[in-house]
Design a protein around this motif. Structure first.
Motif, short mmCIF file in Angstrom:
data_model
loop_
_atom_site.label_atom_id
_atom_site.label_comp_id
_atom_site.label_asym_id
_atom_site.label_seq_id
_atom_site.Cartn_x
_atom_site.Cartn_y
_atom_site.Cartn_z
N LEU A 143 5.96 2.35 -1.86
CA LEU A 143 5.32 3.90 -2.91
C LEU A 143 4.34 3.64 -4.03
O LEU A 143 5.25 2.53 -5.18
N CYS A 144 3.59 3.78 -4.33
CA CYS A 144 3.51 3.57 -6.34
C CYS A 144 4.13 4.42 -7.16
O CYS A 144 5.16 5.07 -6.49
N GLU A 145 4.13 4.19 -7.98
CA GLU A 145 5.08 3.90 -9.42
C GLU A 145 5.02 6.38 -9.06
O GLU A 145 6.37 6.22 -9.17
N ASN A 146 4.07 6.49 -9.18
CA ASN A 146 4.65 7.81 -9.17
C ASN A 146 4.80 8.55 -8.15
O ASN A 146 6.63 8.99 -8.57
N HIS A 147 4.60 7.93 -6.96
CA HIS A 147 5.23 8.26 -5.09
C HIS A 147 6.92 7.80 -6.08
O HIS A 147 7.79 8.75 -4.76
N HIS A 148 6.64 6.49 -6.04
CA HIS A 148 8.27 5.85 -5.89
C HIS A 148 9.68 7.29 -6.96
O HIS A 148 10.29 7.21 -6.46
N HIS A 159 0.62 -1.08 -0.23
CA HIS A 159 0.25 0.30 -0.30
C HIS A 159 0.78 1.43 0.03
O HIS A 159 1.97 1.14 0.76
N CYS A 160 0.45 2.26 -1.39
CA CYS A 160 1.47 3.15 -0.55
C CYS A 160 1.61 4.37 0.50
O CYS A 160 0.28 4.33 0.69
N ALA A 161 2.87 4.03 0.70
CA ALA A 161 2.84 5.23 2.35
C ALA A 161 3.11 6.84 1.44
O ALA A 161 2.08 7.36 3.00
N LEU A 162 2.00 7.32 0.90
CA LEU A 162 1.75 8.44 1.04
C LEU A 162 0.31 9.11 0.27
O LEU A 162 0.12 9.37 -0.43
N CYS A 163 -0.20 7.56 -0.43
CA CYS A 163 -1.29 8.06 -0.83
C CYS A 163 -2.10 6.64 -0.31
O CYS A 163 -3.71 7.07 -0.79
N GLY A 164 -2.41 5.65 0.08
CA GLY A 164 -2.51 5.05 0.52
C GLY A 164 -3.32 3.56 -1.07
O GLY A 164 -4.14 3.15 -0.14
ZN LIG Z 1 1.74 6.83 -3.77
#
Ligand SMILES: [Zn+2]
Length: 403
Positions: free
Chosen positions: A338-343, A291-296
């Motif tokens: 992290l999701c690909e964007n946040h990564h 689960h992305c730590a920044l957008c869930g």
């Molecule tokens: Zn994210």
């Protein structure tokens, strides 16, 4: 060879000895008595008349090897049908004891080439406290791979419905794993290529759980779906039992990939480690499901393990032994989901973290970019539980190597 069918009656053959009967003085024949067999016979055939023989380890026929009772099994011959009946323990207490014999029973059933065969499970203790979340998962997996429960209570029958898809198992497993993260569980997720991934310890009690999950996934797999089993080995290489691997190979669609410190070390030294299964396993263990730590975001195909102290920097850092470098590269505390964007934003240092875990955007960032990042970053601060001393140390190494 002596499969005797007297007067056409249903006929049981039961191995008398369990593995430890000799030392413990508990025989399978004391537990699975003729009275129990009568009930089994009634439930399967509708009649109470039967014959049976309890046999020694040396006995063998096309369905039983010359060994002790494996899989807590009784074999029932009804005309030309052969029924494999596996029995629960009398006390269904421990997390693992009740599960141990199930994959073994399934292996014997599945690998036998005889076409007209059926698979059953009989509860020796229907009243026992067997309905924990973990037990439920196991029962649902069992029914998914084809066990018919002979005497489950109506409520147990209801809560142990077979899984309908691999995704169904992943979601159910997630609930389980979130609650029990400290246990050495088997983890289920999807890779960024969409393949189903099973990360499982393959020795000790975990091998039973890992085997069952793989069997169920193989049963539910869509033709185009790939499954990868990462066998997480520690110390001396211990793979899944040979019979389980044979079943997995026969079911098809599952690639078995071995991973562990020794193998990762070799990959790391040979510069082959583009993506480390052991790192992902460590993250699953520490942080739970992807689960992305920044957008869930929880869509596993687009969630990645992001190193805090990047591997490329670890490789260049002065004064470290090869063992240390490998340890830091694989450490679950040196990372987050992290999701690909946040990564990508993190890798490019467009966003980073303060020591209190709050998100910081790069200074001087174009306002439109900053606004966009603010918008997609619903979570502005990492949870306290993630901010361990070690995690913060990695964060410090990151900022040192970036500046
Ligand atoms: Zn994210």
């Amino acid at each position: 060879m002596s499969i005797i069918k007297r007067e056409g009656l249903p006929h049981f053959v039961v191995k008398k000895n369990l593995q430890k009967s000799g030392t413990r003085g508990i025989y399978f024949s004391d537990v699975v008595t003729e009275e129990v067999l009568r009930d089994v016979c009634l439930k399967i055939t509708g009649q109470m008349e039967f014959t049976c023989e309890y046999v020694d380890n040396s006995y063998h026929d096309p369905f039983l090897d010359a060994t002790y009772n494996k899989g807590r099994l009784a074999i029932l011959h009804v005309e030309d049908t052969v029924c494999y009946i596996s029995f629960s323990e009398r006390e269904i207490g421990g997390r693992n004891s009740s599960v141990q014999s199930v994959p073994t029973a399934f292996n014997l059933f599945y690998l036998n080439p005889y076409p007209n065969k059926r698979l059953f499970y009989y509860f020796l203790n229907v009243a026992g406290n067997a309905e924990t979340a973990y037990q439920r998962l196991i029962y649902r997996l069992m029914r998914t791979i084809g066990f018919t429960f002979l005497n489950a209570s109506p409520s147990l029958e209801q809560i142990s419905s077979p899984f309908t898809s691999a995704e169904d198992i992943i979601l159910n497993r997630k609930v389980n794993a979130d609650r029990n993260r400290s246990n050495n569980s088997t983890y289920l997720t999807k890779g960024t290529d969409g393949a189903l991934e099973v990360y499982g310890k393959t020795y000790g009690a975990n091998k039973y759980e890992t085997s069952l999950i793989c069997y169920a996934l193989a049963c539910l797999r869509r033709p185009e779906q790939r499954i990868r089993l990462y066998e997480v080995l520690e110390g001396n290489l211990k793979e899944l039992p040979e019979a389980s691997l044979r079943v997995i190979r026969k079911m098809g669609g599952i690639d078995v990939v071995r991973t562990g410190m020794t193998l990762e070390k070799r990959n790391y030294q040979e510069n082959k480690s583009l993506r480390s299964p052991l790192y992902i396993y460590n993250l699953l263990r520490r942080l739970g499901n992807k689960h992305c730590a920044l957008c869930g975001c929880e869509i596993p195909e687009i969630i990645q393990g992001a190193h805090v102290w990047p591997v490329s920097k670890i490789k260049k850092a002065p004064g470290l032994t090869p063992e240390q470098r490998l340890e830091y590269a694989l450490d679950g505390e040196n990372g987050l989901w992290l999701c690909e964007n946040h990564h990508k934003l993190f890798d490019e240092n467009l966003l980073s973290f303060d020591q209190d875990g709050s998100v910081r955007l790069r200074e001087g960032l174009d306002e439109r970019y900053a606004n966009y990042i603010q918008e997609i970053t619903k979570i502005q601060s990492l949870p306290q539980s993630m901010l361990t001393k070690r995690f913060l140390w990695y964060l410090e190494q990151r900022s040192l190597s970036v500046s």
